[in-house]
Scaffold this active site. Structure first.
Site, PDB file in Angstrom:
ATOM      1  N   LYS A  18     -28.753  29.676  -2.732  1.00 46.02           N
ATOM      2  CA  LYS A  18     -29.941  29.452  -1.893  1.00 46.02           C
ATOM      3  C   LYS A  18     -30.890  28.502  -2.612  1.00 46.02           C
ATOM      4  O   LYS A  18     -31.110  28.648  -3.827  1.00 46.02           O
ATOM      5  CB  LYS A  18     -30.618  30.806  -1.610  1.00 46.02           C
ATOM      6  CG  LYS A  18     -31.753  30.743  -0.597  1.00 46.02           C
ATOM      7  CD  LYS A  18     -32.256  32.153  -0.275  1.00 46.02           C
ATOM      8  CE  LYS A  18     -33.380  32.169   0.732  1.00 46.02           C
ATOM      9  NZ  LYS A  18     -33.835  33.528   1.072  1.00 46.02           N
TER      10      LYS A  18
ATOM     11  N   SER B 101     -34.132  39.160   4.220  1.00 49.88           N
ATOM     12  CA  SER B 101     -33.533  37.824   4.259  1.00 49.88           C
ATOM     13  C   SER B 101     -32.097  37.700   3.776  1.00 49.88           C
ATOM     14  O   SER B 101     -31.491  36.646   3.949  1.00 49.88           O
ATOM     15  CB  SER B 101     -34.388  36.840   3.462  1.00 49.88           C
ATOM     16  OG  SER B 101     -35.445  36.409   4.264  1.00 49.88           O
TER      17      SER B 101
ATOM     18  N   SER C 216     -34.179  34.663   5.944  1.00 51.71           N
ATOM     19  CA  SER C 216     -34.286  33.275   5.561  1.00 51.71           C
ATOM     20  C   SER C 216     -33.057  32.712   4.857  1.00 51.71           C
ATOM     21  O   SER C 216     -32.913  31.497   4.756  1.00 51.71           O
ATOM     22  CB  SER C 216     -35.501  33.084   4.653  1.00 51.71           C
ATOM     23  OG  SER C 216     -35.324  33.800   3.448  1.00 51.71           O
TER      24      SER C 216
HETATM   25  N1  GLN Z   1     -38.424  37.453   7.744  1.00 47.21           N
HETATM   26  C1  GLN Z   1     -39.253  38.021   6.739  1.00 47.21           C
HETATM   27  C2  GLN Z   1     -40.396  37.090   6.454  1.00 47.21           C
HETATM   28  O1  GLN Z   1     -40.470  36.075   7.077  1.00 47.21           O
HETATM   29  C3  GLN Z   1     -38.453  38.303   5.504  1.00 47.21           C
HETATM   30  C4  GLN Z   1     -38.139  37.092   4.749  1.00 47.21           C
HETATM   31  C5  GLN Z   1     -37.437  37.351   3.464  1.00 47.21           C
HETATM   32  O2  GLN Z   1     -36.862  38.412   3.246  1.00 47.21           O
HETATM   33  N2  GLN Z   1     -37.516  36.382   2.578  1.00 47.21           N
HETATM   34  O3  GLN Z   1     -41.214  37.351   5.623  1.00 47.21           O
END
Ligand code: GLN
Length: 485
Positions: free
Chosen positions: A75, A174, A150
């Site tokens: 990532k 995410s 994400s």
């Molecule tokens: N979708 C959640 C957010 O936007 C979690 C994102 C994540 O786990 N990095 O904060």
């Protein structure tokens, strides 16, 4: 692509070389990535050079570890020395880290081969990978749909066989939510099990790095390689790391009779009936495998989402203060004085969602509002943690859907942040409590889109979680189905 153990055997038996294996992944990326957009950058030359080194070791009769020669996606919020690390943000478009994150260093030491950096929502803020400043990743099961987020790039890359396994980060879901949307296994370890050194911080008290893989076995191997104490991360846990592979057994009977609790509050309103059906069926299979099932209540679970959306933006607003155009990253060229330079750099460098979170976080931390919002949220966080502790004193593992729906269409939720936030309803409380959890495929909806089941464990209960997930996986065939690309 084959599994890590299969590829390892092929290498050891000299049936295939590491160069051939890495080339297979690179060919797949070449063939598919204009359609999927999983990768922000592909490090082909470096990967082939490292593969040659693995081959040289094998030729010299040296022993190699399980991950040697295995193509892996990283990532793009993990710092890789000498290779751009953008966090899918314009503000870091030219950032080349002078140092390596602990996890990528550990993987390199194990001989794993990074084939590229994967796409994400800008600074890991989002649930669909649509918040990337560079590209929108497609779901390999239906390219009109999002891969989740994400870590959508990592999930899509693994599901589409562009690499064998990948690393993601999980602040509120995410890793697990994109794993669920892409039909693969994704695991968020206990907070502190994996070093965050070199992970670009989003919300430091919630962030954890973890594996995305097609099988539980591959996830266990990757977790083994990255877990462990690190002096460079002050929140790193100094504990003995168990042998995760040894925990994988084909059945839960008779010795390891595990008690599993269904989280009552995650079923019912808002849950897609097809997801409910699939998870209910999966729980029946767990029972047939020897698990004792009971229903458990976590009454404060539903406050997870509002609590998270105070705490995460608060931490993000502090963490993102460093991007000011002075130290590194993008600097607006048109400013006339220092203050303008700060303002314009941040106005031009950050995307809309990141700005929204910085504004919310700055507000909730400001004098006069701190007690009403941030402090209150921290108190609710403790209550949620206590709910989990109570539940996990009665059972060893909790089960619920990973996400309320299957993958949605690109563009469907971009105009409505609140509906986007809802896709993390079931994953977020786990981060607030610092617990380990994984998502495993448990079916498909009528459109052929994957469904994920979430298993939540006790602090440092990764081995048990993997054991339960493995038994379920071996009893079902969901992980064998592949997207038609
Ligand atoms: N979708 C959640 C957010 O936007 C979690 C994102 C994540 O786990 N990095 O904060």
């Amino acid at each position: 692509m084959a599994s890590i153990c299969e590829l390892h055997q092929q290498l050891v038996n000299k049936e295939r070389s590491a160069v051939e294996i890495v080339q297979e992944a690179l060919n797949r990326i070449e063939q598919l990535d204009s359609k999927l957009n999983s990768f922000l950058c592909v490090t082909a030359d470096r990967a082939l050079q490292q593969a040659r080194q693995v081959d040289a070791k094998i030729a010299a009769g040296e022993e190699i570890g399980l991950l040697a020669g295995i193509p892996i996606g990283i990532k793009d919020n993990l710092c890789t020395q000498g290779i751009t690390t953008t966090c899918a943000s314009k503000i870091l478009q030219n950032f080349v880290p002078p140092y390596e994150s602990t996890v990528t260093q550990k993987l390199a030491d194990a001989g794993a081969i990074m084939v590229g950096k994967t796409n994400l929502d800008e600074f890991a803020m989002g649930s669909s990978t649509e918040n990337s400043a560079y590209k929108v990743t497609a779901n390999p099961w239906d390219v009109q749909r999002v891969p989740g987020g994400s870590s959508g790039g990592s999930a899509a890359a693994v599901a589409a066989d562009e690499c064998v396994v990948a690393l993601g980060s999980d602040t509120g879901g995410s890793i697990r939510q994109p794993a669920s949307f892409c039909g693969i296994v994704g695991m968020k370890p206990t907070y502190g099990l994996v070093s965050r050194y070199g992970l670009v911080a989003y919300a430091s008290s919630l962030d954890q790095i973890g594996p995305l893989a097609r099988t539980v076995e591959d996830a266990a191997i990757l977790l083994q390689a990255i877990a462990g104490y690190d002096v460079k991360d002050a929140t790193s846990l100094n504990v003995q790391i168990p042998n995760y592979l040894a925990a994988l057994k084909p059945t839960l009977k008779p010795k390891s009779r595990v008690k599993i609790g269904i989280i009552k509050e995650t079923f019912g309103e808002g849950l897609d009936p097809i997801v409910e059906q699939a998870v209910t069926k999966a729980i029946e299979i767990l029972q047939e495998l020897g698990a004792e099932i009971q229903v458990i209540s976590c009454p404060r679970f539903r406050y997870g989402l509002p609590t998270y959306y105070i705490i995460a933006p608060s931490e993000a607003s502090a963490n993102l203060a460093r991007y000011d155009g002075v130290k590194y990253g993008f600097r607006s060229p048109d400013a006339e004085n220092l203050i303008d330079m700060y303002c314009q750099t941040r106005a031009e460098g950050f995307g809309a969602e990141v700005k929204r979170r910085i504004m919310v976080g700055t507000y909730t931390l400001s004098a006069g509002y701190y007690d009403a919002y941030y402090l209150k949220a921290q108190k609710v966080r403790t209550l949620i943690k206590q709910d989990f502790e109570r539940a996990l004193s009665q059972v060893e593992v909790l089960v619920c859907p990973t996400a309320p729906t299957t993958a949605f269409k690109a563009g469907e939720k971009t105009a409505d942040p609140l509906s986007m936030y809802l896709s993390d309803l079931m994953t977020i409380p786990v981060n607030l409590a610092g617990l380990p959890a994984l998502s495993i495929p448990c079916g498909f909806d009528e459109q052929g889109l994957p469904i994920g089941m979430q298993l939540i464990g006790k602090v440092l209960g990764e081995a048990r979680l993997l054991e339960v997930a493995y038994a379920y996986e071996q009893a079902t065939a969901w992980h064998i189905r592949k997207p038609q690309l």
